[in-house]
Design an enzyme around this catalytic site. Structure first.
Site, PDB file in Angstrom:
ATOM      1  N   ALA A  58     -64.490 130.134   5.771  1.00 35.15           N
ATOM      2  CA  ALA A  58     -63.265 129.623   5.034  1.00 35.15           C
ATOM      3  C   ALA A  58     -62.587 131.025   4.246  1.00 35.15           C
ATOM      4  O   ALA A  58     -62.999 131.960   4.371  1.00 35.15           O
ATOM      5  CB  ALA A  58     -64.226 128.803   3.570  1.00 35.15           C
ATOM      6  N   SER A  59     -61.441 130.497   3.992  1.00 34.17           N
ATOM      7  CA  SER A  59     -60.410 131.361   3.296  1.00 34.17           C
ATOM      8  C   SER A  59     -60.378 132.529   4.451  1.00 34.17           C
ATOM      9  O   SER A  59     -59.978 132.419   5.538  1.00 34.17           O
ATOM     10  CB  SER A  59     -60.851 132.034   2.207  1.00 34.17           C
ATOM     11  OG  SER A  59     -59.742 132.433   1.268  1.00 34.17           O
TER      12      SER A  59
END
Length: 295
Positions: free
Chosen positions: A88-89
């Site tokens: 994620a991110s």
């Protein structure tokens, strides 16, 4: 071996600039320099016909994430991303330049967004008798000083920096995933998805494990069904002797075991605090600022 190879490049841990390492709490730090070197080695090796980027990361430094992404998109060989528990991110950022993205059903992915700020501890230091004197030139020169909060001018500057980083992130997602920018914006804003949701929304391609990603890499490289192919692991794992010389790797395991035995519930929190403290010495970050468990 004289066989052709598939390289598996592991990108595990919070993303920072510099070399990968393991800290005293047993947390793995993903260094952009280390991963970039591994990708370049695989790209330059004529026997490596395709690369699998194995990602398990909640993100981290925006600069470090961009360094890895840029290396991925410059590789001419097939690159297959394989996401583990979390990508994620910044973890998604480094994956989105791959030719194909594999996720597992429960992989935490997405979180296309930017986190910024700083820890202002000047008041705390004064309480314990520590004071500082500052000589400054320029209205925003103390923007990342930990002595005081942002001034209005500094807050405006850091907000513009975050907005520009967010624009770059969403634009690169749109280009890499061949999506409309408006749709990317709807999916972004820090929202997270499971692997199944990510595929449905166009952020990933197929459900599969690392084994499936390797099979896809072999197919993309044009290997025949019965052709012998070697697997090369990068960055090269340290031997026991190298770990003993390094010290922190062995010490971290011993300390980790001791801490878990005494206060098991505190270990995860300490690691998270340590990561966030280190991250917020940097201007902007692409990181999940929280922990998620799927039960």
């Amino acid at each position: 071996s004289r066989n052709d190879k598939i390289a598996i490049v592991y990108a595990v841990g919070a993303i920072f600039t510099g070399e990968s390492q393991m800290d005293l709490l047993g947390s793995s730090v993903l260094g952009s320099d280390t991963v970039v070197k591994a990708l370049r080695k695989a790209n330059k090796d004529p026997k490596v016909k395709a690369i699998v980027l194995r990602v398990d990361s909640p993100g981290g430094s925006a600069v470090a994430s961009d360094q890895i992404w840029r290396e991925v998109v410059t590789i001419k060989k097939p690159v297959i991303a394989s996401m583990g528990d979390v990508a994620a991110s910044g973890g998604y950022y480094i994956s989105m330049g791959a030719d194909k993205i594999f996720v597992e059903p429960g992989t935490i992915t997405g979180s296309i967004g930017v986190v910024g700020g700083k820890l202002a501890i000047g008041g705390l230091l004064e309480k314990v008798g520590i004071t500082t004197d500052v000589v400054s030139i320029g209205k925003n020169n103390g923007i990342f000083s930990t002595d005081s909060p942002f001034t209005p001018s500094e807050r405006e500057a850091i907000t513009k920096l975050m907005e520009e980083t967010y624009k770059q992130f969403t634009t690169k997602v749109a280009e890499g995933r061949k999506m409309d920018l408006e749709k990317v914006h709807d999916l972004a804003q820090g929202k997270i998805y499971t692997g199944r949701q990510a595929i449905k929304n166009g952020l990933a391609d197929e459900l599969g494990t690392l084994r499936d990603a390797v099979a896809a890499a072999k197919q993309a490289a044009g290997f025949g069904a019965g052709q012998k192919v070697d697997i090369e692991i990068l960055p090269k794992p340290m031997s026991l002797f190298e770990q003993m010389l390094g010290g922190p790797m062995i010490e971290s395991r011993l300390l980790d075991a001791q801490v878990k035995k005494i206060i098991p519930e505190a270990v995860g929190g300490l690691r998270q605090v340590q990561m966030l403290r280190r991250l917020f010495t940097r201007p902007v970050n692409l990181v999940l600022p929280y922990q998620i468990q799927i039960k």
